[in-house]
Enzyme design. Structure first.
Site, short mmCIF file in Angstrom:
data_model
loop_
_atom_site.label_atom_id
_atom_site.label_comp_id
_atom_site.label_asym_id
_atom_site.label_seq_id
_atom_site.Cartn_x
_atom_site.Cartn_y
_atom_site.Cartn_z
N ASP A 7 0.52 -1.18 0.24
CA ASP A 7 -0.21 0.16 -0.07
C ASP A 7 0.70 1.08 0.42
OD1 ASP A 7 -2.43 1.11 0.01
OD2 ASP A 7 -1.79 1.92 2.17
N GLU A 9 0.94 6.31 0.53
CA GLU A 9 -0.28 7.12 0.88
C GLU A 9 1.15 8.05 -0.63
OE1 GLU A 9 -2.41 6.98 2.18
OE2 GLU A 9 -2.38 5.43 3.14
N HIS A 57 -4.19 10.74 5.37
CA HIS A 57 -2.92 10.03 6.19
C HIS A 57 -2.57 10.57 7.14
CE1 HIS A 57 -0.30 13.27 3.81
NE2 HIS A 57 -1.02 12.79 2.58
N HIS A 152 -5.49 6.82 7.37
CA HIS A 152 -4.65 6.11 6.73
C HIS A 152 -3.47 5.45 6.93
CE1 HIS A 152 -7.85 5.16 3.43
NE2 HIS A 152 -8.44 5.68 4.06
N ASP A 157 -2.26 -0.33 6.93
CA ASP A 157 -3.60 -0.47 6.03
C ASP A 157 -3.74 -2.15 4.64
OD1 ASP A 157 -5.14 1.12 6.24
OD2 ASP A 157 -4.66 2.55 4.58
#
Length: 238
Positions: A7, A9, A57, A152, A157
């Site tokens: 994942d 960001e 985030h 997040h 995640d």
């Protein structure tokens, strides 16, 4: 089989508008088992995050200012994912950013360094058409606790997605639907248990008599033969 659940960001939603990756989180699976060999890095994007992304985030420009730039971590990232099957939720988003960062460095696309990409969003839509299939929705559906997910985070995640992916692709590979471990309480593997002889205990005379009394009561209630007798009757001769 080595799999990497990944994942990212980012500073915004579109790399073509100059948005950059600010965090990468990876969780390693080997033969569907978590290994603990994870990869996590914050990255200085050399720009501010858009307001909407920052609200998601919470990684400020100040926090990221002393973190390595992407070109400083790309070789360790390439080595970590090399040849692995990569699992991403909504893969086009993360791959768009990763490929863009690799192109900035005149490197082959990120996807050229891995063996295969699995998009869990596509899988979830096939399994649950017409339903919400966000990561939070899948956590709820598969009983994966995400109560600690306030903002997040790439590694968090990825960890949640790893649990969701294992639950979503498990199938019935054990004697019980909720069995997580490969070893039974007695020490025997589930495979050994499954291959063992099944012990059949026949009903006693008293139990057979009680069963017959129950069927007689059902016959009386329906004023004929109950469905159980019809189902258990021997087939008529041709």
């Amino acid at each position: 089989m080595r799999q990497i659940v990944l994942d990212t960001e980012t500073t915004g939603i579109n790399p073509k508008l100059g948005n950059r990756i600010i965090e990468i989180g990876c969780v390693e699976l080997h033969n569907r088992m978590l290994t603990g060999n994870n990869y996590h890095v914050y990255i200085n994007p050399e720009r501010d995050s858009e307001e909407g992304a920052l609200n998601v985030h919470g990684l400020t420009t100040e926090f990221l200012s002393d973190k390595p730039k992407f070109h400083e971590i790309v070789e360790e990232l390439r080595a970590y994912v090399a040849g692995a099957e990569v699992i991403i939720h909504n893969a086009p988003f993360d791959l768009g950013f990763l490929n863009h960062e690799f192109k900035r460095l005149n490197l082959p696309d990120f996807t050229d360094h891995v063996g295969k990409v699995i998009d869990t969003l596509v899988q979830a839509k096939e399994l649950h058409p017409g339903k919400r299939n966000s990561l939070d929705a899948l956590c709820d559906r598969y009983g994966v606790s995400n109560s600690h997910r306030k903002l997040h985070g790439a590694l968090l995640d990825a960890e949640l997605l790893a649990d969701v992916y294992l639950a979503m692709t498990r199938g019935q590979n054990s004697l019980g639907m909720d069995v997580e471990e490969e070893v039974s309480a007695g020490g025997a593997s589930l495979e050994q248990v499954a291959l063992a002889d099944i012990i059949v205990v026949p009903a006693s005379e008293a139990e057979l008599a009680a069963h017959e009394d129950t069927l007689n009561g059902l016959d009386k209630a329906v004023k004929g033969s109950c469905i159980w007798r019809a189902l258990s009757a021997p087939p008529a001769a041709a």
